[in-house]
Write an enzyme that holds these catalytic residues in place. Structure first.
Site, PDB file in Angstrom:
ATOM      1  N   SER A 155       0.838  -1.208   0.000  1.00  0.00           N
ATOM      2  CA  SER A 155       0.000   0.000   0.000  1.00  0.00           C
ATOM      3  C   SER A 155       0.868   1.252   0.000  1.00  0.00           C
ATOM      4  O   SER A 155       0.477   2.290  -0.567  1.00  0.00           O
ATOM      5  CB  SER A 155      -0.971   0.002   1.184  1.00  0.00           C
ATOM      6  N   HIS A 213      -4.548  -5.387  14.203  1.00  0.00           N
ATOM      7  CA  HIS A 213      -5.963  -5.648  13.905  1.00  0.00           C
ATOM      8  C   HIS A 213      -6.769  -6.133  15.114  1.00  0.00           C
ATOM      9  O   HIS A 213      -7.919  -6.524  14.975  1.00  0.00           O
ATOM     10  CB  HIS A 213      -6.078  -6.709  12.803  1.00  0.00           C
ATOM     11  N   ASP A 271      -9.361  -4.506   6.191  1.00  0.00           N
ATOM     12  CA  ASP A 271      -9.790  -5.778   6.777  1.00  0.00           C
ATOM     13  C   ASP A 271     -11.041  -5.686   7.642  1.00  0.00           C
ATOM     14  O   ASP A 271     -11.232  -6.503   8.539  1.00  0.00           O
ATOM     15  CB  ASP A 271      -8.634  -6.429   7.567  1.00  0.00           C
TER      16      ASP A 271
END
Ligand SMILES: C[S@@+](CC[C@H](N)C(=O)[O-])C[C@H]1O[C@@H](n2cnc3c(N)ncnc32)[C@H](O)[C@@H]1O
Length: 249
Positions: free
Chosen positions: A39, A121, A147
């Protein structure tokens, strides 16, 4: 971007590039969680092309969380990250911080036009990233969490509760597994934004209890997750429509 190792689909990569290019706000692009630079390359090539300044990328490169990608025996993703940037010719367009996001936050004082959260996460990790950096979002800036539709406990809960549930955000949506929203402190509470965010939140919220069961869903729970995810609109973003939607700040 497609040559770089990492975890973005083509649809997500296109969305990220679109957001980096079209967000109608001043400030920096901040990436939390670079891994091997996929990214980062997308964001930095847009930033270089449109003279948006250096992308700020923060990652300790030690994959410290149980929800991070494995390093396959490597101690760090840092060498691969540097190699990815060098190969793409983008080293001079990225401000690299080899540290945790909360360490960067202690001295952070710059407005943010695009806040890309793809780090820890877990729920506490994702929540901390939003809490530390969202106050620096420029009006019209965009927050995007990766995500949210990939069965991790943190991003989906933070997206539903803290982003979609907040009147500080206006237009919002999902593209692939990216959940995004535009910071609209002045008109985020208007009925059109509230209703749209609420409708998305009601569908996405059904994924939260399933995501909290852990990564390894099986049987009926796995089927339920897939069904509920299919009910959350998450198709590709048409550039013209998206730019229009986010332009009337
Ligand atoms: C899913 S990967 C990022 C993928 C990357 N954005 C890409 O396009 O391939 C998650 C990364 O977040 C990093 N990370 C985990 N906790 C972090 C934190 N608190 N601050 C910054 N980065 C963190 C990990 O080291 C890992 O490299």
């Amino acid at each position: 971007m497609s040559a770089a190792p990492g975890f973005l689909t083509e649809r997500e990569a296109r969305f990220l590039a679109l957001a980096a290019a079209c967000v109608p706000a001043q400030g920096v692009i901040l990436e939390i969680g670079s891994f091997k630079g996929k990214s980062t390359v997308g964001l930095a090539s847009v930033a270089a092309r449109y003279r948006l300044g250096k992308v700020v990328a923060v990652d300790p490169h030690t994959a410290p969380s149980s929800t991070d990608p494995g390093l396959g025996g490597q101690a760090s993703s840092f060498d691969d990250f540097r190699h990815t940037l060098t190969r793409a010719g983008l080293t001079d367009h990225v401000e690299v911080h080899r540290k945790f996001s909360h360490e960067l936050a202690t001295r952070w004082d710059r407005p943010i036009r695009l806040l890309w959260i793809d780090g820890d996460h877990t729920y506490p990790g994702a929540k901390q990233d939003l809490d530390l950096f969202a106050p620096h979002l420029a009006p019209g800036g965009v927050v995007a969490l990766h995500d949210v539709l990939h069965n991790f406990a943190g991003p989906i809960r933070v997206f539903v509760e803290d982003v979609l549930g907040s009147d500080r955000y206006g237009p919002a949506g999902c593209c692939g597994s990216i959940g995004w929203a535009q910071h609209r402190p002045v008109d985020g509470a208007s009925a059109r934004f509230r209703e749209a965010r609420g409708a998305l939140a009601r569908r996405a919220a059904r994924l939260i209890p399933l995501s909290e069961r852990g990564r390894d869903l099986r049987g009926v729970a796995k089927l339920r997750y897939k069904l509920q995810r299919a009910l959350v609109p998450h198709g590709g973003a048409d550039p013209e429509t998206w730019a229009q939607l986010t332009s009337d700040v």
